[in-house]
Structure formats: structure tokens, C-alpha cells
Design an enzyme around this catalytic site. Structure first.
Site: not given
Length: 161
Positions: A10, A67, A69, A100, A143
Site C-alpha cells: 500500500d 502495509c 501494520t 510447520h 504437519h
């Protein structure tokens, strides 16, 4: 291992981050495509969707989203079937998300601030996490069962049954 990544970001993310990502991927022999900002409203859900569309169209095998955060981008990325996204703040998260969860999408918060917090991710730390992410193999074994369970939840119309 990874061969092609799609990147979206962004307006808060500087071009220096994008250049660092491109260089890091190139150093690891990974092609990258970038979702270009065409000047339209730069909403992270739409950017993540554009990235995912380009991912599918070009048979890519990885995505990187950035972006302020990273939180919103990560939420949206995990809505796409087959995408296993991680918001990485430190190298161990990049490592274990591959080892994992066989993650195929790496999300970063490039930096954010308000009256309470100010956080900035360094370009070098980001590059280190990318290198760890793209060079770490999926462990498989126990996994696989868990990833199959995630796939079944994705297919379910009622995820809480």
C-alpha cells in the site's frame, strides 16, 4: 522451493522496501511480479485480492504483502483458499511458518505510528526474514495432517460445525 512470487503493497510502503524485496528474491533465483499502484484507492483488501489474482494467473508459488501494520493484509490473505499466510515480525516466525505450516505468503508491517506506538521494520530485517522463508523446507510428517484439516475447514460452508 519457490520459483515465483507476487508482491503487493500500500501507499505507506516506500519503494526502498520493494527494491530490497526484489533484490532478495533475485539473489535466491526467484522471479517476482509486483502489483503496481495505478492511483486508485489503495485499500488493502483490494490490493491483496489483486495480488492473489496475479498469483493464480501466473502460476506463482508465493506472495509477499506489505502495509503499515501488516495485520489487515494478513487477515485478507488467509481468506483465499490454499493461501497460508504469516505476519512476520522476527525471523523465527518466517522459519516455523515454512517448516510447520508450509506457508506460502509472507506479510510485513513496514511501519506505523500513533500517539501510543511507533514501529518500523528495517529493510535488512525484512530481507533476512524473506531469505529464511524462501530457503526453509516444509518438514511434512505430522504437519501434513494439520494442513489437510485446514483445507477441509476452508471447503466447509459452516466452519464452526
Amino acid at each position: 522451493m519457490f520459483k515465483k512470487f507476487v508482491i503487493a503493497y500500500d501507499h505507506r510502503v516506500g519503494s526502498n522496501y520493494i527494491e530490497k524485496i526484489k533484490n532478495t528474491l533475485k539473489e535466491n533465483n526467484i522471479e517476482c511480479l509486483v502489483v503496481e499502484d495505478n492511483g486508485e484507492t489503495n485499500d488493502y483488501p483490494l490490493l491483496a485480492q489483486k495480488c492473489h489474482n496475479l498469483f493464480l494467473k501466473n502460476n506463482a508459488d508465493g506472495m509477499i504483502l506489505l502495509c503499515g501494520t501488516g495485520i489487515g493484509m494478513n487477515i485478507v490473505a488467509n481468506k483465499f483458499a490454499g493461501i497460508r499466510s504469516v505476519l512476520a515480525s522476527y525471523e523465527a516466525q518466517a522459519y516455523f511458518s515454512r517448516r510447520h505450516e508450509n506457508a506460502n505468503c509472507l506479510v510485513f508491517g513496514a511501519g506505523y505510528s500513533d500517539e501510543k506506538f511507533a514501529v518500523t521494520l528495517s529493510e535488512d530485517d525484512m530481507a533476512k526474514m524473506i531469505k529464511t522463508f524462501v530457503t526453509t523446507d516444509f518438514e511434512g510428517d505430522r504437519h501434513i495432517r494439520r494442513l489437510n484439516e485446514i483445507t477441509e475447514i476452508e471447503k466447509s460452508k459452516n466452519n464452526f460445525s
